[in-house]
Design a protein around this motif. Structure first.
Motif, PDB file in Angstrom:
ATOM      1  N   VAL A   1       0.855  -1.189   0.000  1.00  0.00           N
ATOM      2  CA  VAL A   1       0.000   0.000   0.000  1.00  0.00           C
ATOM      3  C   VAL A   1       0.891   1.239   0.000  1.00  0.00           C
ATOM      4  O   VAL A   1       2.085   1.169   0.267  1.00  0.00           O
ATOM      5  N   GLY A   2       0.268   2.383  -0.312  1.00  0.00           N
ATOM      6  CA  GLY A   2       0.958   3.655  -0.158  1.00  0.00           C
ATOM      7  C   GLY A   2       1.670   4.175  -1.386  1.00  0.00           C
ATOM      8  O   GLY A   2       2.302   5.233  -1.325  1.00  0.00           O
TER       9      GLY A   2
ATOM     10  N   ARG B   1      11.201   6.984  13.552  1.00  0.00           N
ATOM     11  CA  ARG B   1      10.515   7.557  12.388  1.00  0.00           C
ATOM     12  C   ARG B   1       9.578   6.537  11.754  1.00  0.00           C
ATOM     13  O   ARG B   1       8.468   6.878  11.322  1.00  0.00           O
ATOM     14  N   TYR B   2      10.012   5.297  11.696  1.00  0.00           N
ATOM     15  CA  TYR B   2       9.176   4.240  11.116  1.00  0.00           C
ATOM     16  C   TYR B   2       7.938   4.012  11.985  1.00  0.00           C
ATOM     17  O   TYR B   2       6.822   3.885  11.476  1.00  0.00           O
ATOM     18  N   ARG B   3       8.142   3.966  13.292  1.00  0.00           N
ATOM     19  CA  ARG B   3       7.010   3.762  14.200  1.00  0.00           C
ATOM     20  C   ARG B   3       6.003   4.908  14.086  1.00  0.00           C
ATOM     21  O   ARG B   3       4.787   4.694  14.093  1.00  0.00           O
ATOM     22  N   LEU B   4       6.512   6.137  13.956  1.00  0.00           N
ATOM     23  CA  LEU B   4       5.631   7.291  13.817  1.00  0.00           C
ATOM     24  C   LEU B   4       4.837   7.221  12.512  1.00  0.00           C
ATOM     25  O   LEU B   4       3.650   7.561  12.474  1.00  0.00           O
ATOM     26  N   ALA B   5       5.483   6.768  11.442  1.00  0.00           N
ATOM     27  CA  ALA B   5       4.832   6.729  10.133  1.00  0.00           C
ATOM     28  C   ALA B   5       3.839   5.582  10.008  1.00  0.00           C
ATOM     29  O   ALA B   5       2.774   5.737   9.393  1.00  0.00           O
ATOM     30  N   TYR B   6       4.161   4.421  10.597  1.00  0.00           N
ATOM     31  CA  TYR B   6       3.368   3.222  10.338  1.00  0.00           C
ATOM     32  C   TYR B   6       2.759   2.585  11.581  1.00  0.00           C
ATOM     33  O   TYR B   6       2.028   1.596  11.465  1.00  0.00           O
ATOM     34  N   GLY B   7       3.072   3.116  12.757  1.00  0.00           N
ATOM     35  CA  GLY B   7       2.448   2.612  13.966  1.00  0.00           C
ATOM     36  C   GLY B   7       2.966   1.278  14.443  1.00  0.00           C
ATOM     37  O   GLY B   7       2.315   0.617  15.259  1.00  0.00           O
ATOM     38  N   THR B   8       4.118   0.864  13.969  1.00  0.00           N
ATOM     39  CA  THR B   8       4.696  -0.407  14.386  1.00  0.00           C
ATOM     40  C   THR B   8       6.211  -0.325  14.251  1.00  0.00           C
ATOM     41  O   THR B   8       6.738   0.582  13.599  1.00  0.00           O
ATOM     42  N   VAL B   9       6.904  -1.263  14.865  1.00  0.00           N
ATOM     43  CA  VAL B   9       8.363  -1.265  14.754  1.00  0.00           C
ATOM     44  C   VAL B   9       8.764  -1.918  13.429  1.00  0.00           C
ATOM     45  O   VAL B   9       8.071  -2.807  12.933  1.00  0.00           O
ATOM     46  N   PRO B  10       9.860  -1.483  12.839  1.00  0.00           N
ATOM     47  CA  PRO B  10      10.281  -2.060  11.558  1.00  0.00           C
ATOM     48  C   PRO B  10      10.921  -3.427  11.741  1.00  0.00           C
ATOM     49  O   PRO B  10      11.655  -3.666  12.700  1.00  0.00           O
TER      50      PRO B  10
END
Length: 218
Positions: free
Chosen positions: A109-110, A166-175
């Motif tokens: 997605v995205g 930054r990833y958590r902020l963007a996608y709500g989960t840890v990378p």
């Protein structure tokens, strides 16, 4: 006179084309409109490229979706502007992302860009020998860059905390590791492209890519 103009231009160039087309029409020079279109689409192509992300190995759907998220995060960190028509920017150049293989894109997605095929660059994400085997299919038409999956414990390296946040902020989960691997690949590509202002010449891009294999900050 019917003029077929199949390629889609970015918003700013579309506006410029409309203005100049009006001028040419008023001056009775409609025959020059196709030439104007070719010039503007050539300019757009020169400052835009398609990057395919090819994931090999197990769990391809989940890994490809995660890889796209990591890649997009890096592509959104620099050189942004209003009225985006691409999936982000790397090296100051618009990038259109093409997820591969096609049968593993169900969770992706995205993406908002308009990637061309064959892709200008194919980044193969995976372990050897599967990565090199998968790359053979694309070498005749694209610049192929191999990115090994990051090793276990990558998130303990210096500087990774910022990426994880930054990833958590963007996608709500840890990378996961594939998100981190694709993010790292995008950062490498950003550094490799910037002095070239594009993805050609191929040999220079490949040399720049190899030079970023180690020592790149997060």
């Amino acid at each position: 006179m019917i003029v077929l103009l199949p390629r889609v231009l970015p918003a700013k160039l579309s506006f410029l084309f409309a203005v100049l087309k009006g001028v040419l029409t008023r001056k009775g020079s409609l025959v020059l409109v196709p030439a104007l279109w070719m010039i503007l689409t050539g300019f757009a192509s020169a400052h835009s490229f398609t990057a395919a992300l090819l994931v090999v190995g197990a769990d391809r759907e989940a890994n490809l979706a995660e890889a796209v998220r990591g890649f997009l995060l890096a592509a959104d960190e620099k050189d942004g502007h209003a009225n985006e028509t691409s999936d982000g920017h790397l090296g100051g150049v618009d990038v259109q992302v093409l997820p591969l293989p096609y049968d593993a894109t169900g969770l992706v997605v995205g993406l908002v860009g308009t990637p061309d095929e064959p892709a200008d660059v194919v980044i193969v994400l995976g372990s050897e020998p599967a990565a090199s085997e998968a790359a053979r299919e694309f070498r005749s038409a694209s610049t192929v860059l191999l990115q090994a999956v990051l090793p276990e414990g990558w998130d303990r390296d210096d500087g990774t905390d910022g990426f994880v946040a930054r990833y958590r902020l963007a996608y709500g989960t840890v990378p996961g590791v594939m998100a981190a691997t694709a993010y790292h690949a995008a950062r490498r590509l950003d550094v490799a492209i910037r002095p070239l202002d594009g993805v050609v010449p191929q040999a220079a891009l490949e040399d720049s890519w190899r030079a970023t294999e180690t020592g790149l900050p997060w």
